[in-house]
Design an enzyme around this catalytic site. Structure first.
Site, PDB file in Angstrom:
ATOM      1  N   SER A 225       0.835  -1.204   0.000  1.00 60.55           N
ATOM      2  CA  SER A 225       0.000   0.000   0.000  1.00 60.55           C
ATOM      3  C   SER A 225       0.871   1.255   0.000  1.00 60.55           C
ATOM      4  O   SER A 225       1.662   1.451  -0.922  1.00 60.55           O
ATOM      5  CB  SER A 225      -0.954  -0.057   1.203  1.00 60.55           C
ATOM      6  N   ASP A 283      -9.215  -5.046  -5.554  1.00 52.77           N
ATOM      7  CA  ASP A 283      -8.620  -3.986  -4.741  1.00 52.77           C
ATOM      8  C   ASP A 283      -8.589  -2.693  -5.553  1.00 52.77           C
ATOM      9  O   ASP A 283      -8.034  -2.652  -6.653  1.00 52.77           O
ATOM     10  CB  ASP A 283      -7.209  -4.399  -4.322  1.00 52.77           C
ATOM     11  N   HIS A 327      -7.769  -5.527   0.024  1.00 53.14           N
ATOM     12  CA  HIS A 327      -6.535  -4.753   0.125  1.00 53.14           C
ATOM     13  C   HIS A 327      -5.539  -5.338   1.126  1.00 53.14           C
ATOM     14  O   HIS A 327      -4.384  -4.935   1.160  1.00 53.14           O
ATOM     15  CB  HIS A 327      -6.878  -3.306   0.500  1.00 53.14           C
TER      16      HIS A 327
END
Length: 398
Positions: A225, A283, A327
């Site tokens: 991320s 995602d 995610h």
């Protein structure tokens, strides 16, 4: 491991992605676990004066997060902790603090580490591997890192792309303002960020490269991320400014777009850099910021699809729960372990990876597997009973 150069992208992973090669699955999970360690060690206890730091020292990090035994063992030594500051992007009068610390270092957070393979690791892996792992945003807390995440403007990455005489090149690649600031900012009021995260990591990697210059050497950068975005910038930076002819490989999981098309082409032109983005189809993060505001994708892409896993609660209602699962880094590694390719409908765990890990930080597994949700917690929230029977927070940070 004789084929480490192939797994690190020396041949651009030709023929290894569709279907996903068995050894490459293990390789990706190995580095994904390094990134996961930055989450598992992070102190997000608001009552702790060390909130925002690592709960564990460099010497005990891997053993404390479950990477010290059996198949999960990491034969590395952590040589440096990395710290970043977000303060440069906060407007005057905006009082949002990172976590709850009131000390003068409250704008600095632990954001990753540098590690190097031990001699035993070298014998097993076939080279001296230097690893840089970057932490993503901690979603359960209100952190100044969220301010960085939403700074969508593109700025010239002049600190990464400069000539030997420190003059700016023409047509400098542009990158996400927030990611770049987090990577390059200093805070003279904090003992942890008198130098930027960039300077900290480049200095350490350069030292390790010089120490082991006569050995077979690899440099691997990984993160998830926000950490994947920093991974991309950092890998380009290391390849361009530190590594020489040594191969630099980046494995960014769930990576947002980091910069413009010039960044993409500049990265692809670096002879010693390979980037493999791992993206989960449901995602939304890897698709943002969207192309229409000037962003492009850096590196090759491996697509997985968590909707195909029969172990996950994909049919459960609730859009936020669905997006959170899509995610999650442990879900990503679960998919790497079992994906059968983008065109295949089935899912089969090729790698024997414990499905209980999916529920470390979320409610992701179907109830039939009887795994508690969000089970990765510090025992008693760090409270320890003293000999007299009273309880006290054993507060440490690194």
């Amino acid at each position: 491991m004789e084929n480490w150069k192939v797994l690190s992208g020396d041949q651009e992973w030709e023929g290894l992605l569709e279907p996903l090669d068995y050894d490459l699955r293990r390789y990706l999970i190995h580095y994904g676990e390094m990134a996961e360690a930055t989450y598992d060690a992070f102190n997000n206890n608001r009552t702790s004066k060390y909130a925002g730091f690592s709960r564990y020292s460099k010497d005990e990090l891997f053993s404390k997060v479950g990477l010290g035994k059996g198949k999960a063992e990491k034969k590395y030594t952590v040589t440096k902790f990395l710290y970043a500051t977000s303060s440069s992007l906060v407007p005057d009068g905006f009082l949002l603090k990172s976590l709850s610390r009131e000390d003068k270092n409250s704008e600095s957070n632990w954001i990753g580490f540098v590690a190097v393979a031990t001699d035993e690791g070298v014998r097993e892996m076939g080279r001296r591997d230097i690893v840089v792992a970057w932490r993503g945003t901690i979603e359960s807390i209100l952190s100044m890192e969220w301010v960085n995440d939403i700074q969508l403007g593109l700025v010239e990455a002049t600190k990464i792309f400069k000539t030997g005489d420190d003059h700016k090149e023409k047509d400098v690649p542009k990158v996400h303002q927030g990611f770049y600031s987090l990577y390059t900012s200093i805070d003279s009021g904090s003992i942890y960020n008198k130098t930027s995260a960039r300077d900290q990591v480049l200095e350490e990697v350069k030292k390790l490269v010089n120490t082991y210059e006569n050995e077979e050497l690899s440099i691997t950068v990984t993160g998830h991320s926000l950490g994947a975005a920093i991974t991309t910038l950092n890998a380009i930076d290391i390849a361009r400014n530190v590594a020489g002819n040594h191969l630099v490989t980046a494995f960014p999981f769930a990576c947002p777009r980091v910069g413009n098309s010039k960044l993409r082409t500049t990265a692809s032109d670096l002879h010693n850099l390979r980037v493999l983005r791992i993206e989960n189809i449901p995602d939304v993060v890897p698709d943002h910021p969207i192309n229409i505001v000037g962003y492009d994708v850096v590196g090759k892409v491996l697509k997985v699809d968590s909707q195909k896993s029969p172990y996950l609660k994909n049919g459960q209602p609730g859009i936020m729960s669905f997006l959170s699962r899509a995610h999650n880094l442990e879900v990503y590694m679960h998919m790497v372990a079992g994906t059968q390719g983008s065109k295949a409908l089935e899912f089969k765990l090729v790698i024997e990876r414990d499905i209980a890990l999916v529920n470390k930080g979320l409610d992701g597994l179907k109830e039939e597997y009887s795994v508690p949700t969000s089970w990765w917690v510090q025992a008693n929230q760090g409270m320890v009973q003293l000999p007299n029977g009273s309880w006290q927070l054993m507060d440490v940070g690194y």
